[in-house]
Design a protein around this motif. Structure first.
Motif, PDB file in Angstrom:
ATOM      1  N   UNK A  63       0.850  -1.175   0.000  1.00 25.91           N
ATOM      2  CA  UNK A  63       0.000   0.000   0.000  1.00 25.91           C
ATOM      3  C   UNK A  63       0.896   1.238   0.000  1.00 25.91           C
ATOM      4  N   UNK A  64       0.474   2.242  -0.724  1.00 24.80           N
ATOM      5  CA  UNK A  64       1.233   3.474  -0.848  1.00 24.80           C
ATOM      6  C   UNK A  64       0.395   4.642  -0.347  1.00 24.80           C
ATOM      7  N   UNK A  65       1.038   5.577   0.322  1.00 25.20           N
ATOM      8  CA  UNK A  65       0.360   6.795   0.750  1.00 25.20           C
ATOM      9  C   UNK A  65       0.648   7.877  -0.275  1.00 25.20           C
ATOM     10  N   UNK A  66      -0.412   8.440  -0.821  1.00 20.51           N
ATOM     11  CA  UNK A  66      -0.310   9.509  -1.802  1.00 20.51           C
ATOM     12  C   UNK A  66      -0.815  10.805  -1.178  1.00 20.51           C
ATOM     13  N   UNK A  67      -0.205  11.918  -1.525  1.00 17.89           N
ATOM     14  CA  UNK A  67      -0.776  13.226  -1.237  1.00 17.89           C
ATOM     15  C   UNK A  67      -1.364  13.701  -2.558  1.00 17.89           C
ATOM     16  N   UNK A  68      -2.665  13.930  -2.541  1.00 20.72           N
ATOM     17  CA  UNK A  68      -3.380  14.372  -3.732  1.00 20.72           C
ATOM     18  C   UNK A  68      -3.780  15.824  -3.517  1.00 20.72           C
TER      19      UNK A  68
END
Length: 102
Positions: free
Chosen positions: A1-6
């Motif tokens: 799982x990856x954490x993205x800042x959108x």
């Protein structure tokens, strides 16, 4: 799982909608994690011309899923803050940060 800042841009089309930013910030606060706080990221930036940008952290398998989740979350948060859909049109989401466990 990856954490993205959108990051999602938008424009409040009425003064009433622009005045709802405090309620919107409260609604967005669940996505303001220790990581974004430590990086000094502001969840919501509202400019004098009623344009705004929102930065939302999302855990997802890929960029596409992260962008969809962020837009859905922001749309719900706007509605919960009392901003009708047509009074805050959103621009295209963009990935502005990635933190992967891999």
């Amino acid at each position: 799982m990856t954490t993205f800042v959108i990051t999602i841009p938008g424009t409040f089309t009425t003064d009433k909608a622009a005045g709802a930013h405090a309620a919107l910030e409260r609604g967005l606060s669940s996505r303001h994690t220790r990581a974004s706080e430590s990086e000094g990221l502001e969840l919501l930036t509202v400019n004098e011309d009623r344009t705004f940008s929102v930065r939302i952290e999302v855990d997802a398998e890929d960029r596409y899923e992260a962008e969809l989740d962020a837009v859905e979350f922001l749309s719900t948060s706007l509605k919960d803050a009392g901003v009708p859909e047509g009074e805050a049109p959103l621009g295209p989401p963009a990935v502005t940060g990635i933190d992967s466990d891999a």
